[in-house]
Each structure stands twice: as structure tokens, then as C-alpha cells.
Design an enzyme around this catalytic site. Structure first.
Site, PDB file in Angstrom:
ATOM      1  CD  GLU A   1      -0.744   6.149   2.189  1.00 37.44           C
ATOM      2  OE1 GLU A   1      -0.969   7.281   1.759  1.00 37.44           O
ATOM      3  OE2 GLU A   1      -1.196   5.158   2.624  1.00 37.44           O
TER       4      GLU A   1
ATOM      5  CG  ASP B   1      -1.399   1.047  -4.096  1.00 39.43           C
ATOM      6  OD1 ASP B   1      -0.716   1.553  -3.300  1.00 39.43           O
ATOM      7  OD2 ASP B   1      -2.466   0.624  -4.100  1.00 39.43           O
TER       8      ASP B   1
ATOM      9  CG  ASP C   1      -3.953   2.268   4.726  1.00 51.77           C
ATOM     10  OD1 ASP C   1      -4.374   2.257   5.736  1.00 51.77           O
ATOM     11  OD2 ASP C   1      -3.989   3.101   3.877  1.00 51.77           O
TER      12      ASP C   1
ATOM     13  CG  HIS D   1      -5.408   7.813   4.170  1.00 49.99           C
ATOM     14  ND1 HIS D   1      -5.838   7.328   2.938  1.00 49.99           N
ATOM     15  CD2 HIS D   1      -6.583   8.356   4.762  1.00 49.99           C
ATOM     16  CE1 HIS D   1      -6.865   7.668   2.691  1.00 49.99           C
ATOM     17  NE2 HIS D   1      -7.410   8.288   3.734  1.00 49.99           N
TER      18      HIS D   1
ATOM     19  CG  ASP E   1      -1.922   0.948   1.032  1.00 52.54           C
ATOM     20  OD1 ASP E   1      -3.224   0.860   0.466  1.00 52.54           O
ATOM     21  OD2 ASP E   1      -1.570   2.369   1.582  1.00 52.54           O
TER      22      ASP E   1
END
Length: 258
Positions: free
Chosen positions: A73, A170, A233, A228, A71
Site C-alpha cells: 500500500e 508492486d 490482500d 486495500h 501487496d
């Protein structure tokens, strides 16, 4: 039970002997199976499968040896900045038999096009400027990922693994888009994945409009950590996968070939 045949107690009536023999045989069989179970558990543990036989039997066999939960960011703002750049790169290696986390890769990434994080980005992700300053750039992090994959045995052709993400963004948009911008190749193992939202909808019959929050709510799970946060996550994704597997769901690739 055995003592009945070795004590000076009253003799057993002939009519009961068949039942006693049957019970004795059952007792010996049970002891044998228990010894076998212990041996199998020790062998599994020696190969990295630490779960008990009881725990493993509660999961259906999956198609993959390992699930790689990912995941990202990325840099962001309102209105959105372009190009976005990955600033957190976490992966959890999930054992396909036990659905337990076996290993973690986690690095922060130095953005180069927009090196200064916006207040919006920090508020959303919890990532502050000091967490990315001086960190490796994306090319260097991708090299570290490949080294970690090799160390974990995930590049062995006989080992089946697949990435799992919460959505297609992603690996369909973010990583290939940034790699194209920087002129970097995308490794083949990033080109197949499972979209957890699609898997959840197949299993539960409803689309999780709000992503992890809806999936946790639908499965009566407590949300782990901070929304987030990439690594948090990933932990939520792994927990949702384990719960769905307990219910008998078999995970399949959802992405289309590149």
C-alpha cells in the site's frame, strides 16, 4: 481375520483356503502401508511440512519451494501525488507443496517525501497517521526484509522461491520507482514475480478486470478482510492460489527479465 487360523472353530473348506490367504495378505499389506504413511508424515512434519499425505496428494507439484505473496500500500490522493511512497510492506511465505502460510513479514513504513497521509489514502487503505509515524523508512524496512529472507532460508541457492503480486505494479513500478528516487538498490529477488491476474486468466480463461474481487467471485471464495489492506490482500492472494492449485494449476513466472 487372523483368528480363523487360531480358534477351535470349524475347519475352513479347502476350496476357500486360497481366498482366505489372499484376504490375509491384503490385510497385512494394508497395515504395512498405514505404518509407512505414518512414518512419512512424521518425517515431513519434522522438516516443516505439516500437511498429511492426503492433503499433499491433492496438489500437483509446483516449480517453486515457496511463493512469497506481496501487496504494497502506498501514499495516494486525487489527483495522484508524486512520488508515491510505500507505507505497508507485507509478505506471506507460502509453502509450495501444501500451499499453506508458513511465515509472515509485515511492517508499516514511514513516508519521507509526503510524511502526512491524505484523508483519501486513509479512507482507501485503512492506514491512519499513527500507524506510520515513527516507523522505519523504506531503506530500513528493506534491510529487515533481507534479514527475514535469510532467517527463513530463502536466500539458499538450492531453495526456489518467487514473489507473487496482484498485478505488475508492486514490483515493476512502485518498488523500483521509489528505490530509484531514493538512490537505493533493488535486490535481485524482487526482479522476478508471478502476476496473479495473468495466472488466473490462464487457469480460468477470463481476465479479472476488478482484481481480487473478480477472482474471489470466479472461484466462489469469500473475500478476506478489508479491500486495500496490504496484509488482507496478501491473504486473499494466498487463498486464490491454493484454490487454483487444488484445480491442478501450475504457477509460472510471468514477469520478463529486467
Amino acid at each position: 481375520m487372523v483368528a480363523l487360523f487360531h480358534t477351535g472353530a470349524a475347519k475352513i473348506p479347502p476350496s476357500l483356503l486360497p481366498r482366505v490367504r489372499q484376504a490375509l495378505c491384503s490385510h497385512r499389506l494394508l497395515c504395512f502401508l498405514q505404518r509407512c504413511g505414518s512414518t512419512v508424515n512424521r518425517k515431513l512434519a519434522s522438516h516443516g511440512f505439516g500437511a498429511s499425505m492426503a492433503a499433499m496428494s491433492s496438489f500437483p507439484p509446483q516449480r517453486y519451494h515457496y511463493f512469497l505473496v506481496l501487496d504494497f500500500e502506498a501514499t495516494c490522493d486525487k489527483p495522484q501525488i508524486h512520488p508515491q511512497e510505500i507505507i505497508e510492506f507485507p509478505i506471506l511465505k507460502l509453502n509450495g507443496r501444501t500451499m499453506e502460510i508458513e511465515s509472515t513479514f509485515h511492517m508499516y513504513v514511514q513516508p519521507v517525501v509526503h510524511p502526512q497521509l491524505t484523508p483519501f489514502c486513509t479512507e482507501l487503505t485503512g492506514i491512519i497517521q499513527g500507524m506510520v509515524d515513527g516507523q522505519p523508512n523504506l531503506q530500513q524496512v528493506l534491510e529487515r526484509v533481507d534479514e527475514w529472507m535469510a532467517k527463513e532460508g530463502l536466500l539458499d541457492p538450492s531453495v526456489k522461491s518467487i514473489f507473487v503480486t496482484c498485478g505488475d505494479w508492486d514490483l515493476k513500478v512502485m518498488l523500483p520507482g521509489q528505490c530509484q528516487y531514493l538512490g537505493l538498490p533493488v535486490a535481485d529477488y524482487f526482479k522476478q514475480w508471478i502476476n496473479l491476474k495473468k495466472a488466473y486468466s490462464f487457469a480460468m480463461g477470463t481476465w479479472p478486470k476488478n482484481g481480487l474481487l473478480d477472482m474471489n467471485k470466479g472461484l466462489n471464495l469469500q473475500h478476506i478482510g478489508r479491500p486495500h489492506s496490504g496484509i488482507d490482500d496478501c491473504k486473499n492472494i494466498a487463498n486464490i492460489m491454493k484454490t487454483l492449485a487444488h484445480r491442478g494449476f501450475i504457477f509460472k513466472q510471468t514477469s520478463k527479465p529486467f
